[in-house]
Design a protein around this motif. Sequence first.
Motif, PDB file in Angstrom:
ATOM      1  N   VAL A 117       0.837  -1.196   0.000  1.00  0.00           N
ATOM      2  CA  VAL A 117       0.000   0.000   0.000  1.00  0.00           C
ATOM      3  C   VAL A 117       0.873   1.248   0.000  1.00  0.00           C
ATOM      4  O   VAL A 117       0.629   2.186  -0.749  1.00  0.00           O
ATOM      5  CB  VAL A 117      -0.957  -0.002   1.214  1.00  0.00           C
ATOM      6  CG1 VAL A 117      -1.660   1.334   1.342  1.00  0.00           C
ATOM      7  CG2 VAL A 117      -1.979  -1.110   1.076  1.00  0.00           C
ATOM      8  N   SER A 118       1.938   1.231   0.810  1.00  0.00           N
ATOM      9  CA  SER A 118       2.748   2.453   0.855  1.00  0.00           C
ATOM     10  C   SER A 118       3.495   2.672  -0.443  1.00  0.00           C
ATOM     11  O   SER A 118       3.860   3.786  -0.768  1.00  0.00           O
ATOM     12  CB  SER A 118       3.692   2.459   2.060  1.00  0.00           C
ATOM     13  OG  SER A 118       4.295   1.224   2.221  1.00  0.00           O
ATOM     14  N   ASP A 136      -7.517   2.140   7.727  1.00  0.00           N
ATOM     15  CA  ASP A 136      -6.315   2.930   7.473  1.00  0.00           C
ATOM     16  C   ASP A 136      -6.078   3.097   5.975  1.00  0.00           C
ATOM     17  O   ASP A 136      -5.668   4.160   5.511  1.00  0.00           O
ATOM     18  CB  ASP A 136      -5.090   2.259   8.110  1.00  0.00           C
ATOM     19  CG  ASP A 136      -5.050   2.476   9.618  1.00  0.00           C
ATOM     20  OD1 ASP A 136      -5.683   3.444  10.086  1.00  0.00           O
ATOM     21  OD2 ASP A 136      -4.387   1.685  10.311  1.00  0.00           O
ATOM     22  N   PHE A 137      -6.334   2.027   5.243  1.00  0.00           N
ATOM     23  CA  PHE A 137      -6.131   2.094   3.792  1.00  0.00           C
ATOM     24  C   PHE A 137      -7.190   2.981   3.142  1.00  0.00           C
ATOM     25  O   PHE A 137      -6.913   3.720   2.202  1.00  0.00           O
ATOM     26  CB  PHE A 137      -6.194   0.695   3.161  1.00  0.00           C
ATOM     27  CG  PHE A 137      -5.186  -0.276   3.712  1.00  0.00           C
ATOM     28  CD1 PHE A 137      -4.023   0.175   4.341  1.00  0.00           C
ATOM     29  CD2 PHE A 137      -5.380  -1.640   3.594  1.00  0.00           C
ATOM     30  CE1 PHE A 137      -3.094  -0.718   4.846  1.00  0.00           C
ATOM     31  CE2 PHE A 137      -4.454  -2.543   4.092  1.00  0.00           C
ATOM     32  CZ  PHE A 137      -3.316  -2.077   4.725  1.00  0.00           C
ATOM     33  N   VAL A 138      -8.409   2.887   3.675  1.00  0.00           N
ATOM     34  CA  VAL A 138      -9.489   3.710   3.132  1.00  0.00           C
ATOM     35  C   VAL A 138      -9.178   5.187   3.366  1.00  0.00           C
ATOM     36  O   VAL A 138      -9.310   6.019   2.470  1.00  0.00           O
ATOM     37  CB  VAL A 138     -10.840   3.311   3.768  1.00  0.00           C
ATOM     38  CG1 VAL A 138     -11.934   4.297   3.375  1.00  0.00           C
ATOM     39  CG2 VAL A 138     -11.228   1.899   3.357  1.00  0.00           C
ATOM     40  N   ASP A 139      -8.731   5.507   4.574  1.00  0.00           N
ATOM     41  CA  ASP A 139      -8.383   6.892   4.898  1.00  0.00           C
ATOM     42  C   ASP A 139      -7.343   7.437   3.941  1.00  0.00           C
ATOM     43  O   ASP A 139      -7.340   8.607   3.594  1.00  0.00           O
ATOM     44  CB  ASP A 139      -7.819   6.987   6.328  1.00  0.00           C
ATOM     45  CG  ASP A 139      -8.920   6.925   7.356  1.00  0.00           C
ATOM     46  OD1 ASP A 139     -10.092   7.061   6.951  1.00  0.00           O
ATOM     47  OD2 ASP A 139      -8.611   6.734   8.542  1.00  0.00           O
ATOM     48  N   ALA A 140      -6.428   6.568   3.540  1.00  0.00           N
ATOM     49  CA  ALA A 140      -5.365   7.011   2.652  1.00  0.00           C
ATOM     50  C   ALA A 140      -5.830   7.057   1.199  1.00  0.00           C
ATOM     51  O   ALA A 140      -5.064   7.393   0.309  1.00  0.00           O
ATOM     52  CB  ALA A 140      -4.160   6.083   2.805  1.00  0.00           C
TER      53      ALA A 140
ATOM     54  N   ASN C  58       1.935   7.173   8.868  1.00  0.00           N
ATOM     55  CA  ASN C  58       1.515   5.779   9.011  1.00  0.00           C
ATOM     56  C   ASN C  58       1.967   4.909   7.849  1.00  0.00           C
ATOM     57  O   ASN C  58       1.633   3.740   7.773  1.00  0.00           O
ATOM     58  CB  ASN C  58       0.011   5.676   9.218  1.00  0.00           C
ATOM     59  CG  ASN C  58      -0.771   6.106   8.001  1.00  0.00           C
ATOM     60  OD1 ASN C  58      -0.206   6.369   6.945  1.00  0.00           O
ATOM     61  ND2 ASN C  58      -2.071   6.195   8.142  1.00  0.00           N
ATOM     62  N   GLY C  59       2.683   5.496   6.902  1.00  0.00           N
ATOM     63  CA  GLY C  59       3.209   4.683   5.817  1.00  0.00           C
ATOM     64  C   GLY C  59       2.476   4.855   4.505  1.00  0.00           C
ATOM     65  O   GLY C  59       3.005   4.555   3.461  1.00  0.00           O
ATOM     66  N   PHE C  60       1.235   5.347   4.549  1.00  0.00           N
ATOM     67  CA  PHE C  60       0.552   5.513   3.270  1.00  0.00           C
ATOM     68  C   PHE C  60      -0.185   6.837   3.091  1.00  0.00           C
ATOM     69  O   PHE C  60      -0.336   7.303   1.985  1.00  0.00           O
ATOM     70  CB  PHE C  60      -0.379   4.347   2.943  1.00  0.00           C
ATOM     71  CG  PHE C  60      -0.885   3.595   4.131  1.00  0.00           C
ATOM     72  CD1 PHE C  60      -0.205   2.486   4.583  1.00  0.00           C
ATOM     73  CD2 PHE C  60      -2.006   4.023   4.791  1.00  0.00           C
ATOM     74  CE1 PHE C  60      -0.654   1.786   5.686  1.00  0.00           C
ATOM     75  CE2 PHE C  60      -2.467   3.328   5.888  1.00  0.00           C
ATOM     76  CZ  PHE C  60      -1.787   2.210   6.340  1.00  0.00           C
ATOM     77  N   SER C  61      -0.654   7.472   4.182  1.00  0.00           N
ATOM     78  CA  SER C  61      -1.325   8.752   3.950  1.00  0.00           C
ATOM     79  C   SER C  61      -0.329   9.894   4.152  1.00  0.00           C
ATOM     80  O   SER C  61       0.860   9.671   4.260  1.00  0.00           O
ATOM     81  CB  SER C  61      -2.531   8.889   4.869  1.00  0.00           C
ATOM     82  OG  SER C  61      -2.202   8.488   6.174  1.00  0.00           O
ATOM     83  N   GLU C  62      -0.830  11.130   4.228  1.00  0.00           N
ATOM     84  CA  GLU C  62       0.039  12.279   4.407  1.00  0.00           C
ATOM     85  C   GLU C  62       0.693  12.257   5.787  1.00  0.00           C
ATOM     86  O   GLU C  62       0.030  11.981   6.776  1.00  0.00           O
ATOM     87  CB  GLU C  62      -0.781  13.566   4.286  1.00  0.00           C
ATOM     88  CG  GLU C  62      -1.306  13.820   2.898  1.00  0.00           C
ATOM     89  CD  GLU C  62      -0.221  14.286   1.955  1.00  0.00           C
ATOM     90  OE1 GLU C  62       0.368  15.346   2.216  1.00  0.00           O
ATOM     91  OE2 GLU C  62       0.053  13.578   0.963  1.00  0.00           O
ATOM     92  N   GLY C  63       1.980  12.561   5.846  1.00  0.00           N
ATOM     93  CA  GLY C  63       2.634  12.614   7.140  1.00  0.00           C
ATOM     94  C   GLY C  63       2.746  14.046   7.646  1.00  0.00           C
ATOM     95  O   GLY C  63       2.579  14.996   6.888  1.00  0.00           O
TER      96      GLY C  63
END
Lengths: 453, 299, 309
Positions: A117-118, A136-140, C58-63
């Motif tokens: 995902v990252s 968490d994935f949905v949020d991103a 968290n590794g995938f969203s905005e930091g």
Amino acid sequence: MKMKRVVSTLLAGAMVLSLTACGSTAAPAADTAAPAADTAAPAADTAAPAADTAATDTASAGEPITLNMWCIATESDSNRHSYEEAIKEMEAEFPDVTLNWEAFENQSYKTKIKAAVSADEMPDIFFTWSCAFLGDFVDAGKVYCLDDAYQNYKDELPEVMLGNSTYDGKHYGVPLTMNIVGLFANMDLLKEAGYDEVPGTYEDFIACCDALKAKGIIPFGCAGKETWCVTEYLESVIEKSVGADTLNDIFLGRATWNNADVGAAVDTFQSLVNNGYFDPSGIGLTNDEVKANFMAGKYAFYMNGTWNCADFAANEEFFPKVKVSEFPVINADKASLGQLIGGPSDTLAVAASSPNAERAAEYTFELGKRICHYGYLDGCGLPAWTPYGDTSSINGLTQAVSEICANADSYVLFGDTAMSADDANTYLSYVDQVYGCQVDGTQFIEGLANDIR
Amino acid sequence: MADKNRVKKKASAYEYQEIEYNIKQTNPVVKVFIYIFLIIWAVINIFPIYFMFTFSLKSNDEIFGENIIGLPRNWLWSNYVSAMNTGNMGRYFLNSLIVTIAAIAISIMAALMATYALTRIKWRASKLMNSFLMLGLTIPLQASIVPVYVILSKAHWLNKYSTLIIPYSAFTLSMSILICTGFMVDIPYDLDESARIDGCGLWRTFFSIILPLMKPALSTIGIYAYLQCWNEFMFANVFISDSAHRTLPVGIKALSGAYTTDWGPIGAALVIATFPTLIVYIFLSRKIQESFIAGAVKG
Amino acid sequence: MADNNAITVNSIKRDKVKENIGKGVTIFLFLLPALLLFVGILIAPIIISVYRSMYDWNGFSEGTFIGFSNYKELFTNGSIKFLVSLKNALWIAFFSVFVQLPLSLFLALLLGRKVKGERTFLSIFFMPVLISTVVIGQLWLKIYNPDYGLLNRFLDAVHLGNLKHVWVGEVSTALGSIIVPTVWQYIGYHMLLMYAGVKGVSMDLREAAMLDGATKWQVDRYVVIPMIKPIIRVSVIFAVTGSLKSYDMVRILTEGGPFQTTEVPSTLLENMLFLRNRYGMGSTISVMLIVLCFAFALAITAAFREEEA
């Protein structure tokens, strides 16, 4: 005919799930779930034929595509067979879709999917746990919204079952099977202590534990090396002391952990530990070892997920001895029978980055339905989808679980699935300390109230 | 650290000392104690192999409790069949072999070239460069897993053999250079001089004079690199998602499911993963030990 | 600028410059493959880690950039257990250096004396190194098993039942249960390194010492050990940095438990990255780990140099 009744009652039960969704706006869903129950029973009858036609209508539309899927149904996983069957069927129904699927070991899969995902390298379809993990994935913004595709499956997949994969009112996951925590009992051992049935009240239950202990039989087996196994016990004790709603509110962050009743429930659990009801060597064992011990007749009770039904049923020597039931109510003022721990957690989701997301979404629903079907037949869990076809071959344990669920009025999802990853680990580390009697109930609630943001 | 004279003298010294300096002269009681100690230690070290082998032929019941260390009651050779069939171990073994060999080859070539530049060409920053490359000896593999994954995925470089080969060769590079340096400083510098006089450039000197002389170093580097690559799990798990390119450690892990675990076939897979190494080791142990030792003396 | 110089000097200089450039290019080309690998796969990730360690991400969203807060939290937040993990890693390092290495040295010295079957012993002692840690770990789990494990059964057999423990499950014994197999597995590795050194010591030297009336132990102590000091140094560095990086054995034997008392930096790192989704904090731990490994390597080198001087 008996089976049919079970199925429809099961559905009715499923409909009332107070499965509370994870997203912030999802809370009302729980309240609206109850009235839906009334309409559920008739739906069950029509569901079966609908399943047959749905597939043929939508199949073979468009040019050939290839979809990639990752899951955790490895060769030795009890779900493997249902995946294989479902995929075989899908290949026939959807000749224009080539599915490449790969299975990974549970723990390493968590590492792998997060890294993917990252790096934006997700497969089109991926296995996920509902609530926080998927959240968490949905949020991103990495997960494809399934609202449109779901319209075609409303009749076969009750909306309450989507609660755990619904965020801000939008659906992101296709649930497969659901599981609850069951109290498995070795009836041979209970008989030795003079019990023919699993005691229905807490007082009798404790008396039974004492009787077992007097006979030199260890009442409970629990794997201390894997904290989630401890939560199977602890969460049931808390729920049967404070009630499902209170526990749910705490898990979902709507109420504080600092709740004296929870503290008292934790003390109750600890008294079970201190009374010597638990196998003292359990603290150094893995779940596989504890389960093997239980099947070898070392413990009278084993509280764990109902996915174990398939394994127990597969062991011819052990199967006749085992029974599953619900943990008795501790505080009847606040809790009642029918309040269970569990719910649909195993979920398939579609990556937002998939070039064929729309068709992948439809494919995922069809696939999920079949995996659920075969998983149910194999006894790997209860169906999140409306069951279809002949289900009479299902093993007796799974049927017993269906009965329990049929009488259920609310569910609280496993704490470590419901909470965000960071919080869940803080929670687990406290549970660990409770089991080891490093902290008491008061320290538990105060510590969690402080450390969970 | 290798004293050239010492090394040269070694052979003759061995023969000579045989008379004077060996255990035969030791007090017999001490001698017996020494042998008892050595034999006990040997048993302790062989035990895991025995354990792994018998474990691979047992059922779950025996593994968990009834019969942990005894010989299997029923010799379940079927565990091997299921490991080979459902577990796909043959394929994974081949993959591991390809990845490991290629990684070792790249690591050796890069190390040889770098070492040549560091030790046989004189330039100002060579010492500094050497220390820089030695940093790699201390970097923990798991620290860099996600950044490397992001780099590789940006380059669309996942799910290939080279996805693992490149990181593995990078992680073994520092050790390879360390060993190479030990060997290369032992080659007399006169050779370069005379090559220069004969009109050889740096490139030709490297390829036609230095490389052939470095042959003994290859197996040493190979062994050290092998130890690092063969059992690596984390990178292999994260970087490879199709089973066609999976390596053994990941394959073994994938045998154990989330809800059920049948341990016999896992044991069989472990044997498949380990025994070829052990067999090769037993047959080549003298050669391998000598190489290993050479690495120690030079490094 | 060269125009101002005398013609002869000029041409010599030009030749020299040309030669230097040629040499520079050659050096560069020779180093290129190694540097590409090294910088691309090792150095770049470290730089990224340093950068990411300043973020709450968290590794995938905005930091969010938070400066050195992660570093501060590492030492102040009790639930992260970094200091515990560090302490555990140092214990493992301590036992590696003061138990594992002396044992390795002892074996190497014994085998260095022309024992009969020297090669066979050598081969056998090295075998555990070749076996994957996963297998070794599984084996030790069976030894430690509280109910049917070898250790508890043995204690029962010799009537020391009161010494029985849930070895990997009790706070008092868990770390020790990790240290024993870790130390044991790599004795062979260091033994072979040291054996190589022992064999490298000239026999003339030993015999000279023996003729002067020294016993074998004295020869080992005053002749052999000082001569293989460089190898011992390498062993110490490997043992210490290896201990700081230890991971597999902990994962298999205790999973960091009970109550996170046996966490080591690598298991914490993995928890942060993949269980807790705290990528920034994970990066912080990896930076700390690299710094520590490097610092220890330097300190050990310095310590040995001091002793020589």
